[in-house]
Scaffold this active site. Structure first.
Site, PDB file in Angstrom:
ATOM      1  N   LYS B 252      -3.434  -1.050   6.421  1.00  0.00           N
ATOM      2  CA  LYS B 252      -2.506  -2.074   5.929  1.00  0.00           C
ATOM      3  C   LYS B 252      -1.510  -2.463   7.024  1.00  0.00           C
ATOM      4  CE  LYS B 252      -4.027  -2.400   1.742  1.00  0.00           C
ATOM      5  NZ  LYS B 252      -3.489  -1.725   0.571  1.00  0.00           N
ATOM      6  N   ASP B 383       2.686  14.049  -3.642  1.00  0.00           N
ATOM      7  CA  ASP B 383       2.558  12.627  -3.928  1.00  0.00           C
ATOM      8  C   ASP B 383       1.655  12.402  -5.143  1.00  0.00           C
ATOM      9  OD1 ASP B 383       3.032   9.863  -2.570  1.00  0.00           O
ATOM     10  OD2 ASP B 383       0.865   9.871  -2.990  1.00  0.00           O
ATOM     11  N   ASN B 384       2.157  11.658  -6.122  1.00  0.00           N
ATOM     12  CA  ASN B 384       1.351  11.278  -7.296  1.00  0.00           C
ATOM     13  C   ASN B 384       0.512  12.417  -7.881  1.00  0.00           C
ATOM     14  OD1 ASN B 384       2.155   8.603  -7.516  1.00  0.00           O
ATOM     15  ND2 ASN B 384       0.660   7.901  -6.015  1.00  0.00           N
ATOM     16  N   GLU B 412       6.167  14.271  -7.386  1.00  0.00           N
ATOM     17  CA  GLU B 412       6.512  12.855  -7.328  1.00  0.00           C
ATOM     18  C   GLU B 412       5.679  12.095  -8.342  1.00  0.00           C
ATOM     19  OE1 GLU B 412       6.141   8.627  -5.542  1.00  0.00           O
ATOM     20  OE2 GLU B 412       4.544  10.094  -5.747  1.00  0.00           O
ATOM     21  N   TYR B 526       5.046   0.551   6.274  1.00  0.00           N
ATOM     22  CA  TYR B 526       4.007  -0.165   7.034  1.00  0.00           C
ATOM     23  C   TYR B 526       4.412  -0.499   8.466  1.00  0.00           C
ATOM     24  CZ  TYR B 526       2.724  -0.725   2.175  1.00  0.00           C
ATOM     25  OH  TYR B 526       2.435  -0.481   0.854  1.00  0.00           O
TER      26      TYR B 526
END
Lengths: 665, 665
Positions: B252, B383-384, B412, B526
Site C-alpha cells: 500500500k 493486533d486484532n 487490540e 503508510y
C-alpha cells in the site's frame, strides 16, 4: 489446558445461557404447556456467519429435537420450546461457523457492487457440493447439480440467478457442516410440574374442628361434609395439618400450656404414639378407609388433598424405640429433645441427620411420602424443611418425582432468604413467602419484583398466605375486616398461588395470645374449635368472587407478567398482569389502609400495556361489575376500605367509538 | 443423583462464591501484592453453629494455607489473602457444622437463664474429648483434662468456670470436626501479573519516523535517542508497531493508496517478505543486535518495550511458501486474501484457523512470542485478536505464562462488547476500550462504572487510549488543543493504564483523511513522518505533569476505587479515587467542553469519602499548585479549557484549624 484434535477448530463461543441456575447445578421449573425461552450469547472470531441450534430432549433420552436459534441484538440468540409432558427435560445449545451462509452473504454484496468473479462461484460450488455429500436422496442430487452448473460455462447472469436461488439457500442450510460445532458446557435441566404448581388456591383447615356438635372431635366423615363449602368458595387444594396419632408424653395443652389436662387433644405436629407414626392415622379421625373416601370425595368436586409432612417424633413415636440411632443420645442415656435455649420443646424429638444410619433413615422418610402417594395424595406441605439436612431434600424429591412427576412439595420455611431460595433450588415445587409481613407499598413492590422479575423466578414458586395457624400478623390483629379483605385481594392477585388458613380467615379470627405475639388466642393447634360458618360477617362471598375471577382470567394464573405502576398516593398500590397472548389484561388497585378512604391517580404505561393512547378505554371492575371510562395514562381512583378496598379492573383496550360504526350502509 | 457414604451428612451449603468467573471456567486477575477478598454464602439447616475456612495454594501445589472466614450479614462470609508471587493461585472454600461452638453458645444462654444442668456439662465433656483426640501434645492433654473435670463431682460454679474458660474456646476451635465438611464445587483460579499490568503509561511511536534527517528511514539507533524524550514525559512502556520485514506484493502507498510508488515503505502490518517474517527484523531498522541495544537502553531508563504481534502474512511472507496449508486456498489455486466485501485487502493473507495443520500453526505462532521473549520483550500488544480463533488465545497465553508469568498481552480488539470481554477472560492481561468514543458525562459514567464496579473488573483490565494510529476521533478533529488536553486528563485518571500514540498526540495531529473518517491524513501507517518535537504548542509539559502526579499518588494507580460524583453542570464531570489504605484521595474535575469555560458546583459525598463535615478541608490542585479551602459537600468550580480543562485535587481531609494549636503551652 489439554488440547484435543478437534478443540482448536471449534471457533464458536457459547456463554451466558439462560435459564441456568448456579451454572447448571440446579434445574429450572416450568408447568405443563409452558414455553421455555432459551437465550445465549453466541459469536465467533472474525466476520464469518454463524448458526445455532437449541437441542432439547426428555432427560435420559437419546432423542433430541433441534430448534434453530434466531439472533436478537448484541450477540444474543434465542429459541423456545413448549414442555408437553411431566418430568424432566434437558437442553443444550450448539453453534457453528456456517461457510455456506458466509459465502452467500458476501456474494450478494459482491453482486450489488458488481465485483463478483468466476472464482466466487467456484468457491460456492465447492461448498454446495460439500452440503450435497451431507444430504441424501433428491436433495443431494439437486445440490450436486447446482454445484456443477456454477462450475460450468454459463454466463454471469445465469451464474447469479442460480447462485442466489432462494431454494438453494433453504436446502443448503439444512445440511450444515457441524464438524467444528461448539456445544454448551452443561446441559440445563427443566422440571415440568402439573399446572396447579403454577395456579392454585389453597384452603387449610383442622380436620378435628369439623364436627357438627361443639367440642366433639371431628372425623373424616365430618371433613367430607366440609368439602362442599370449600369447593363452593373456589379453592382447588385442601390442606390438612398432620393426621397421624398424637404423642402423649409431654403433650401440650390449651394455649401451648406445657402440661395438657386430661382429655386435651394435643398438637397434631407432635407425631407418634403407641397407635402409630407417620404412616398411620389418628384413630379419632377415622380409618384409612375413611381417609380414602375423603380423598375420593374431594377429587370428585375438583379438590386436591395436600398432606402435612413434619419429620419429627413425639417421645412415644414407634421410631424412637425401633430406631434409637436416628435420634441424638445424650451422655445420660436420654434422647435430645428440640430446644432453642433456654426454651425447651420436650414433646418433640428431631431426627439426627448425622446419624450413622442416615441412609436407612432417608429411605424410611422417603417411604413415608410413598405411603401417602399410594393413598392418592399428590401434594405435600413440608413442615420446617430448613431444619433437616439439605442433601436429604435434593435426594428425596428427585427420587419421588422420578416415578411420580405429578407430586408437588410446598416448603414451609419461614427463614433467612438464602435458605428459602436454596430449598427451592433443591426441588421444592412451591414455597411459602415473606408476604405476611410485606404491607407497605414499597415493601410489596420490592419483594414481588424480586420474586417475579429476576432469575429467582426460574426456581422459586411463591405461594402467598395472609395467615397460617402460626402466623396472625399485627396487620390482621388491628385492621378489622378491611385488613382481611386487603390481604386477600393482594395475595390472590400478586400470586397465582395463594392460600388461607380457614375458617379462621373468613371468620376474621384476630385475637392474639398476647400483645406482640403472632400466636392465636385459643389456637386450634392445641384444641378443638367450633366455627359458625354462616356468620354474617364472613368473608366467604368476597373469597368466592375472588376465586371466580382468578379462574376466568388467565392473566391471574401466572406471575411472570406482574408489573407495578405508579400512583400518587402511597396508600394506593397499582399493578397489572397479562395472559401470555396479551388478550387478558387485569389492573389491580388496592387501598393498603384498612382504616380510611384513600384516593388518587394511578398511572398506567399505555405503551407497555398496548393501550391506544388516543381514545377512551374501559376499565371493568370484576368485583363490583362497575365500568369506568378511562382516558390516557392518569385516572382517578377512590377506595373506601369499609366497603371494598380494591378494584380488579379488566382493561378493554378497544372500545367501540362513533367512527367504528358504519352509519352509511 | 448418586449419594455416597459421606454426602448425606455434609450439611453445610456453600454458594455464591466471589470472585468466580463463568462458574469458575476462567481465572480472575490480580497484580503482585494485591489483596484477594473472597466471599461466599455459607449456611446450614437448623440452628447449629458453623465455621468456614478459605483454602489457598499456588496452582498445582499440595501446600494449602487455611484462613478462617468471618461472617458478614445475610449468611455471607469473607476472608482475604495477599498474592506475593507471579503466576497462578487457586482457592476453595470449606464449611462445617461446629458442634463444640453450638454447645458453647447454648451453654452461655443456659447459664444466663440459670437452666444449665449436669448433662449439659457431660455433653461438653464428650465434645472436648473428641477435640482432644484430634489434637496432639500438650493441647490434647489439656483438653482431655478439662473434659474430665466437667465429668467430675465439682460444684456448678466450678463447672461454669471451667466450661466457659476463654482458653477452652480458643483451643477447642483449633481442632474442629471436619468429617462432614463441605467444599466448594470448583477451585477458583487467580492469575497474578506484575504491577505494571495494573499501573502503566504507554507511548506508541513508529520507529521509522525517528531519523534526524527529514524523510530518511529511522533506525533502532534513532529510536534509542528518542527514548530519553519519552522517559522524561514519565511513561513506562514504549510500544512499537511491527518491526518485521514488510511485504512487497500489493504494498500500500501513501494514504492507503492501493498501489505504492517505488520507494514507498508500506504498512508495517503487512508482515513478511523475502527478508523474513515474524521472527525477523526489517533490515532498514537495523539488526537484531541493534534491537537488543535498544531494549537494553530502554530498560536502563525505566522503560519496558512492548512489541506488536499481528498474526497475518503479506503474500511474500516465507510462511506462504513453507506452510501453504495454513492459508485458505481458493478453487483457482490462489490464496484467499482478507476482505470485507466488496472491499479487498490483497496485501494481507489471514491464517486459516480451520487448517488441518492448526496444531502445527499454533506451535509456530507460540514460538513467535517465545522468540521475542528471548530477545528481552515481556509485553505484547496483539493486533486484532478477535479475528483469530478464541481457543488459540486461551492456549497460547496459558502456555507462555506458565513459564513466563511476567509476560503481558494487550488485546487490540475494538469490536462488540461480549467479544472484548471473552478475550479478556481467555487470558489477555489488558484490553483496549471504548474510551475514544465516550465523551459525554453520561457515557463516561455508565461505561467506567461497568468497568470498575461490576464483576467485569475481575477479568477485564482496561487500557485507555485517546488516539491510536487507526483512531483519530471526531472530538480530537474538531476540539483543538483543549480537546487533546481533556482526553489526556480523562484517560490518565479514569484509567490507571493508559497510552497515547505519539508524537501525533502531543503535537495535536488532528487532520482526517477526509470528513467523517477516523483515519489520519498522511498516516504514518503508510509513510515516514518527521516530527518537530520542540514545537511550542506541544502538550509535552502537561503530559509530564500528569504522569508525575500519577507516579506520586497511589490513588491513581488502580481503578477499583473510582466513584463518580454529581455536578450541576453536564459539561463538568467529577470523580474520585483513593489508595487502598484511604490515605491518598484525589478528586478530579474535568470540563468536557473544549470550546467554552464551564462552571458549577460539584458535590462530594462527605461520609463515603470520610471528609469531616463540620470543618473546612483543603483541595490542592496538583496540576497548578493552587489550593482551595472547601466547606461541606457543595463547592464551586470554574474551568477555562483554553487555559487548563481540569483540576486534579488532592483532598487533605484534616486541615489544621485554630483549635488544633496549643496556644497556652
Amino acid at each position: 489446558m489439554v488440547v484435543t484434535q478437534t478443540d482448536g477448530r471449534k471457533r464458536v463461543v457459547i456463554e451466558g445461557i439462560s435459564p441456568l441456575i448456579d451454572g447448571g447445578r440446579f434445574p429450572a421449573k416450568r408447568t405443563l404447556g409452558d414455553q421455555v425461552r432459551v437465550e445465549a450469547d453466541i459469536f465467533t472470531d472474525g466476520h464469518d456467519s454463524i448458526a445455532a441450534s437449541l437441542l432439547v430432549h426428555r432427560e435420559g433420552s437419546d432423542e433430541w429435537t433441534e430448534i434453530p436459534m434466531q439472533p436478537l441484538v448484541n450477540d444474543r440468540w434465542t429459541a423456545a420450546f413448549r414442555v408437553k409432558e411431566l418430568g424432566r427435560y434437558g437442553f443444550k445449545v450448539q453453534g457453528w461457523v456456517d461457510h455456506f451462509e458466509t459465502w452467500n452473504r458476501d456474494l450478494l454484496k459482491r453482486i450489488k457492487a458488481e465485483t463478483d468473479t468466476p472464482v466466487d462461484y467456484l468457491i460456492g460450488a465447492d461448498l454446495i457440493d460439500a452440503a450435497a455429500k451431507r444430504a441424501s436422496g433428491s436433495d443431494a442430487k439437486w445440490l450436486h447439480n447446482l454445484a456443477e452448473i456454477l462450475r460450468s460455462d454459463v454466463d454471469r447472469k445465469q451464474l447469479r440467478t442460480h447462485a442466489t436461488d432462494p431454494l438453494l439457500h433453504e436446502v443448503a442450510l439444512q445440511y450444515p457442516d457441524k464438524r467444528f460445532a461448539t456445544e454448551s458446557d452443561h446441559e440445563t435441566n427443566i422440571v415440568v410440574d402439573p399446572p396447579h404448581a403454577r395456579f392454585s388456591a389453597w384452603y387449610e383447615f383442622f380436620p378435628r374442628s369439623t364436627a357438627a356438635e361443639p367440642g366433639k372431635h371431628g372425623t373424616f366423615a365430618d371433613c367430607e361434609r366440609r368439602l362442599q363449602y370449600i369447593a363452593e368458595m373456589g379453592f382447588n387444594v385442601v390442606y390438612l395439618p398432620p393426621i397421624h396419632p398424637i404423642g402423649r408424653m409431654f403433650r401440650k395443652g390449651r394455649n401451648n400450656n406445657p402440661e395438657a389436662q386430661s382429655g386435651e387433644p394435643g398438637s397434631p405436629w407432635a407425631i407418634g404414639s403407641e397407635e402409630g407414626g407417620h404412616k398411620d392415622i389418628h384413630p379419632e379421625l377415622g380409618t384409612l378407609e375413611d381417609f380414602h373416601r375423603f380423598v375420593r370425595k374431594a377429587g370428585e368436586i375438583g379438590l386436591l388433598v395436600a398432606l402435612d409432612i413434619a419429620f419429627q417424633a413425639a417421645p412415644d413415636h414407634p421410631y424412637v424405640r425401633q430406631h434409637e440411632n436416628w435420634f441424638r443420645k445424650r451422655p445420660d442415656g436420654t434422647i435430645q429433645y428440640a430446644e432453642n435455649p433456654p426454651k425447651k420443646y420436650q414433646d418433640i424429638y428431631p431426627f439426627d441427620f448425622e446419624s450413622d444410619d442416615w441412609l436407612g433413615m432417608w429411605e424410611e422418610l422417603k417411604d413415608v411420602f410413598l405411603h401417602w402417594i399410594n393413598q392418592g395424595v399428590t401434594i405435600f406441605r413440608v413442615d420446617n424443611p430448613h431444619t433437616k439436612a439439605f442433601p436429604f431434600w435434593e435426594w428425596v424429591i428427585a427420587e419421588i418425582k422420578r416415578s411420580h412427576p405429578q407430586v408437588l412439595f410446598l416448603a414451609e420455611a419461614f427463614t433467612r432468604p438464602k435458605i428459602m431460595y436454596r430449598l427451592a433450588k433443591l426441588g421444592f415445587s412451591q414455597s411459602y413467602t415473606y408476604f405476611p409481613w410485606r404491607n407497605a407499598k414499597g415493601e410489596i413492590t420490592t419483594y414481588f419484583t424480586e420474586l417475579t422479575q429476576t432469575p429467582v423466578r426460574e426456581f422459586f414458586r411463591p405461594n402467598h398466605w395472609p395467615n397460617t395457624p402460626d402466623i396472625l400478623t399485627e396487620f390482621l390483629q388491628i385492621g378489622g375486616k378491611p385488613a382481611f379483605a386487603i390481604r386477600l385481594l393482594l395475595a390472590a392477585t400478586l400470586g397465582s398461588n395463594y392460600g388461607i388458613y380457614g375458617p379462621a380467615f373468613e371468620l376474621l379470627e384476630h385475637r392474639p395470645l398476647r400483645r406482640g405475639s403472632e400466636e392465636y388466642l385459643d389456637s386450634e393447634k392445641y384444641e378443638i374449635r367450633t366455627w359458625d360458618l354462616n356468620r354474617s360477617d364472613s368473608l366467604r362471598e368476597l373469597i368466592t368472587a375472588v376465586n371466580f375471577i382468578r379462574k376466568n382470567n388467565e392473566a391471574l394464573q401466572s406471575d411472570w407478567s406482574l408489573r407495578f405502576h405508579p400512583t400518587d398516593n402511597d396508600q394506593l398500590i397499582c399493578y397489572s398482569k397479562e395472559s401470555e397472548d396479551r388478550s387478558n389484561l387485569i389492573a389491580v388497585v388496592v387501598n393498603l389502609d384498612p382504616h380510611h378512604t384513600q384516593s388518587g391517580f394511578v398511572i398506567l404505561p399505555m405503551d407497555e400495556l398496548q393501550i391506544p393512547p388516543d381514545r377512551a378505554y374501559e376499565a371493568e371492575d370484576l368485583l363490583t361489575g362497575n365500568r369506568y371510562l378511562w382516558h390516557g395514562a392518569r385516572n382517578y381512583v377512590e377506595l373506601n376500605p369499609a366497603n371494598l378496598p380494591g378494584h380488579f379492573l379488566k382493561i378493554h383496550r378497544q372500545l367501540k367509538v362513533e367512527s367504528d360504526f358504519e352509519y352509511f350502509l
